[in-house]
Structure formats: C-alpha cells, structure tokens
Motif scaffolding. Structure first.
Motif, PDB file in Angstrom:
ATOM      1  N   ASN A  44       0.806  -1.235   0.000  1.00  0.00           N
ATOM      2  CA  ASN A  44       0.000   0.000   0.000  1.00  0.00           C
ATOM      3  C   ASN A  44       0.835   1.281   0.000  1.00  0.00           C
ATOM      4  N   LYS A  47       1.190   3.932  -2.977  1.00  0.00           N
ATOM      5  CA  LYS A  47      -0.035   4.412  -3.620  1.00  0.00           C
ATOM      6  C   LYS A  47      -0.184   5.916  -3.375  1.00  0.00           C
ATOM      7  N   GLN A 206      -2.611  -9.284 -12.384  1.00  0.00           N
ATOM      8  CA  GLN A 206      -2.630  -9.364 -10.923  1.00  0.00           C
ATOM      9  C   GLN A 206      -2.739 -10.806 -10.464  1.00  0.00           C
TER      10      GLN A 206
HETATM   11  O1  G3I Z   1      -3.874   2.409   7.037  1.00  0.00           O
HETATM   12  C1  G3I Z   1      -5.187   2.300   7.575  1.00  0.00           C
HETATM   13  C2  G3I Z   1      -5.144   2.301   9.068  1.00  0.00           C
HETATM   14  O2  G3I Z   1      -4.645   3.533   9.506  1.00  0.00           O
HETATM   15  C3  G3I Z   1      -6.559   2.048   9.594  1.00  0.00           C
HETATM   16  O3  G3I Z   1      -6.514   1.944  10.982  1.00  0.00           O
HETATM   17  C4  G3I Z   1      -7.125   0.763   9.013  1.00  0.00           C
HETATM   18  C5  G3I Z   1      -8.569   0.533   9.456  1.00  0.00           C
HETATM   19  O4  G3I Z   1      -9.288  -0.161   8.462  1.00  0.00           O
HETATM   20  O5  G3I Z   1      -7.106   0.857   7.623  1.00  0.00           O
HETATM   21  C6  G3I Z   1      -5.802   1.005   7.103  1.00  0.00           C
HETATM   22  O6  G3I Z   1      -5.873   1.081   5.707  1.00  0.00           O
HETATM   23  C7  G3I Z   1      -6.127  -0.141   5.055  1.00  0.00           C
HETATM   24  C8  G3I Z   1      -4.961  -0.446   4.117  1.00  0.00           C
HETATM   25  O7  G3I Z   1      -5.219  -1.586   3.349  1.00  0.00           O
HETATM   26  C9  G3I Z   1      -3.665  -0.668   4.887  1.00  0.00           C
HETATM   27  O8  G3I Z   1      -3.777  -1.783   5.697  1.00  0.00           O
HETATM   28  C10 G3I Z   1      -7.391   0.000   4.246  1.00  0.00           C
HETATM   29  O9  G3I Z   1      -8.498   0.114   5.121  1.00  0.00           O
HETATM   30  C11 G3I Z   1      -7.582  -1.195   3.346  1.00  0.00           C
HETATM   31  O10 G3I Z   1      -8.680  -0.943   2.460  1.00  0.00           O
HETATM   32  C12 G3I Z   1      -6.343  -1.410   2.505  1.00  0.00           C
HETATM   33  O11 G3I Z   1      -6.537  -2.563   1.701  1.00  0.00           O
HETATM   34  C13 G3I Z   1      -5.651  -2.707   0.623  1.00  0.00           C
HETATM   35  C14 G3I Z   1      -6.399  -2.668  -0.693  1.00  0.00           C
HETATM   36  O12 G3I Z   1      -5.490  -2.884  -1.749  1.00  0.00           O
HETATM   37  C15 G3I Z   1      -7.103  -1.335  -0.896  1.00  0.00           C
HETATM   38  O13 G3I Z   1      -7.538  -1.167  -2.204  1.00  0.00           O
HETATM   39  C16 G3I Z   1      -4.953  -4.038   0.778  1.00  0.00           C
HETATM   40  O14 G3I Z   1      -4.115  -4.009   1.941  1.00  0.00           O
HETATM   41  C17 G3I Z   1      -4.101  -4.327  -0.460  1.00  0.00           C
HETATM   42  O15 G3I Z   1      -3.644  -5.661  -0.407  1.00  0.00           O
HETATM   43  C18 G3I Z   1      -4.938  -4.167  -1.716  1.00  0.00           C
HETATM   44  O16 G3I Z   1      -4.130  -4.385  -2.837  1.00  0.00           O
HETATM   45  C19 G3I Z   1      -4.794  -4.295  -4.099  1.00  0.00           C
HETATM   46  C20 G3I Z   1      -3.775  -3.790  -5.100  1.00  0.00           C
HETATM   47  O17 G3I Z   1      -3.220  -2.581  -4.671  1.00  0.00           O
HETATM   48  C21 G3I Z   1      -4.399  -3.625  -6.474  1.00  0.00           C
HETATM   49  N1  G3I Z   1      -5.042  -4.841  -6.909  1.00  0.00           N
HETATM   50  C22 G3I Z   1      -5.980  -5.443  -5.964  1.00  0.00           C
HETATM   51  C23 G3I Z   1      -5.310  -5.658  -4.617  1.00  0.00           C
HETATM   52  C24 G3I Z   1      -6.239  -6.357  -3.658  1.00  0.00           C
HETATM   53  O18 G3I Z   1      -7.365  -5.586  -3.374  1.00  0.00           O
END
Ligand code: G3I
Length: 307
Positions: A44, A47, A206
C-alpha cells in the motif's frame, strides 16, 4: 535451488512478494522475506494516498522503509502504483478541470518516479482502468472524466520522461482468461499503444484467483498473446484461494504458464503468510500463519526447478 528467488533466478526471472511496512518488525516475516524472495512490491505504501496525501506534500517514510530494506538485501523493487482510481486522496477527486488533473498527475509521476529514479525495475503506471463484465469499457474515475480516453497514454508518456530506465507496465485483474471482454479490451489498448509508439514495456496480470475466478485453461495463450505484442508480462499480485493439493496444483500450473512464455519475466505473490493477506479467510498464499511452507509453496518451487 531451494528457495523461490534462487530457483526463479536460475530461470532468468524474479520471484517477489508484496510487503507491508508495518510487518517489518516481525522477525519471522522478515526472515522468510529475506530467505525466499528477490523482488518486493509495497502493498500500500507507494499508492497515491500514502505518498501525496495533500497536494504537493510528499511523504515517502513507509515507502522508503520497504525500499531500503529491499535494496539492503539486494532485492529488486516493483513500483505500485502511480495512477489508480482507488486509494486516491480526496483532493485529486475534487480537481475540477482537465488542466488541474493533468498537472497533478504529471507532478505526482515526476516526484514519485524521480525519488526512486533508476532503482525500480518496473512501475505500474496505470492500474485497473477497465470495467469488469462484458462491456470492455473504461472504468469511471476522475482521470477518465476530466481527461478522457487519452489519460492512460498521457500517463505513460509522462512516466517515460520521469524515469527512462524503468519498465512501464499496465496492471489489471480478471484479465487472465483470453475469452473475457476485459482481457480483449486491454489487449487492444496495448496493441494500439505499440502500433503508435506510446511507451509501454509490460503488462501486469494481478492473478487473484478463487472459485469464481479460477485459473483459466487458456492462461498460457493469454500470456503468450500479450508477449507477442512486444511487451513483457509479469504476474504481479498472485494469490489463489484454497488449501492443500488443489491449491498447490493451481499454483504450480500458474508458475508453469509463466515459465512457458519467455517474456514472462517474474512472479510476485500478494503477501507472505496467509494471515496477513488482504483476504486472509481464503488462505491464498504460500506460507501458513506459522510461516510453514504449504503444499502450494512446494508446487511453485518444483515448477521453478523443473525442466
Ligand atoms: O492504514 C489504515 C489504518 O490507519 C486504519 O486503521 C485501518 C482501518 O481499516 O485501515 C488502514 O488502511 C487499510 C490499508 O489496506 C492498509 O492496511 C485500508 O483500510 C484497506 O482498504 C487497505 O486494503 C488494501 C487494498 O489494496 C485497498 O484497495 C490491501 O491491503 C491491499 O492488499 C490491496 O491491494 C490491491 C492492489 O493494490 C491492487 N489490486 C488489488 C489488490 C487487492 O485488493
């Protein structure tokens, strides 16, 4: 060879993992990362929302932690991702004119690629720009709305100027099955870019698989057809829901599909142990929560070592 990275290297490829900065204090995690992988993607931390939370205020802290760890270990780094509708800070979505979006995009690409200039092997320049389903249409986003279809091409041209040594990739999911409309739409875009000299070097698949989106029988065909356009292909976020021998077979098959295409230059799995996965309930990775090697791990390693 007895690790994923070393086995892939013997085949002229890299084998990478998505890494999260907040796990770098977990010693088993770091041990497994350092032992098995020779490429890293920030899950992440590279991004837009993480790097430029407000306009022209850049914060490379967590991204640099991952980058520095990788480079100290001699690992390559993949950049993910420059232009994406998701994990985009609110201020970008609020830009009202084409000129504002264009200059924000240019500045973001210049600053981020400039920060790591010459040190990132491949960048996902544009991520997930196409709709799911049968339309083959572009996904709605502030970039699509303000700049129109040309935004992808503009982003790639900006990226080439910002770091001429990075391979520039288009990255998407559900583009594995050759007969799907989304696959065809991306293929046609890449074909068009190559015919008009728009700078694109690679396509990222992906490769998030589950029972609703299984590994297709024609995977090799898909990868080969893209490669035949004159781009590298990479599996960029591989994970496969399941367990045991069924999961292992699918992981082995995907690895073979990549190795069968000379321009398939590397594979990245989207995490290390199952419990840190973005979909941990699916146990989609190569290591269990105790960092034991799963059957899927052995299947991948054997596929890399075969032949
Ligand atoms: O950083 C915040 C944190 O401060 C907060 O306390 C917590 C509470 O929910 O959220 C944290 O952010 C999260 C972030 O991951 C870091 O852990 C987000 O909610 C969560 O939505 C986010 O998910 C990521 C997701 O992309 C978002 O689109 C996943 O980790 C990550 O594996 C995923 O990766 C994506 C690729 O970039 C693109 N292709 C699809 C893939 C899977 O969805």
């Amino acid at each position: 060879a007895d690790t994923l990275g070393a086995a892939a290297a013997e085949k002229g490829r890299y084998f990478g993992a998505a890494v999260a900065a907040n796990h770098l204090g977990d010693s088993q995690y770091v041990q497994t990362l350092n032992r098995e992988f020779n490429s890293v993607t920030a899950e992440n931390e590279m991004k837009w929302d993480a790097l430029e939370p407000s306009q022209n205020n850049f914060n490379f802290g967590n991204a640099d932690r991952i980058f520095n760890h990788a480079r100290q270990q001699g690992m390559a780094v993949r950049g993910h991702t420059l232009v994406w509708h998701s994990q985009l800070p609110g201020w970008v979505n609020n830009l009202g004119s084409a000129d504002q979006v264009r200059s924000a995009m240019r500045n973001h690409i210049n600053q981020v690629m400039g920060h790591y200039k010459g040190q990132i092997h491949s960048w996902d320049v544009v991520n997930e720009a196409f709709e799911d389903g049968n339309s083959g249409a572009r996904r709605n986003s502030v970039f699509q709305q303000r700049l129109g279809n040309g935004y992808i091409e503009e982003a790639f041209r900006m990226a080439r100027e910002a770091d001429p040594n990075a391979k520039l990739c288009y990255n998407d999911y559900n583009t594995d099955n050759w007969s799907h409309a989304k696959t065809q739409a991306v293929y046609n875009m890449v074909k068009d870019f190559k015919s008009r000299g728009v700078p694109i070097d690679c396509v990222g698949f992906q490769a998030h698989f589950n029972s609703g989106n299984p590994v297709p029988n024609n995977y090799h065909t898909t990868l080969q057809n893209f490669a035949d356009l004159g781009v590298d292909v990479q599996l960029t976020e591989l994970d496969i829901a399941g367990s045991g021998s069924s999961q292992a077979e699918q992981f082995g098959g995907v690895t073979q599909a990549c190795l069968a295409v000379s321009r398939c230059t590397g594979i990245t799995v989207w995490g290390i142990p199952d419990h840190y996965s973005w979909r941990s309930n699916d146990t989609p990775l190569l290591f269990d929560r105790n960092y034991n090697k799963k059957q899927a791990y052995t299947a991948v390693l054997n596929a890399l070592n075969a032949g």
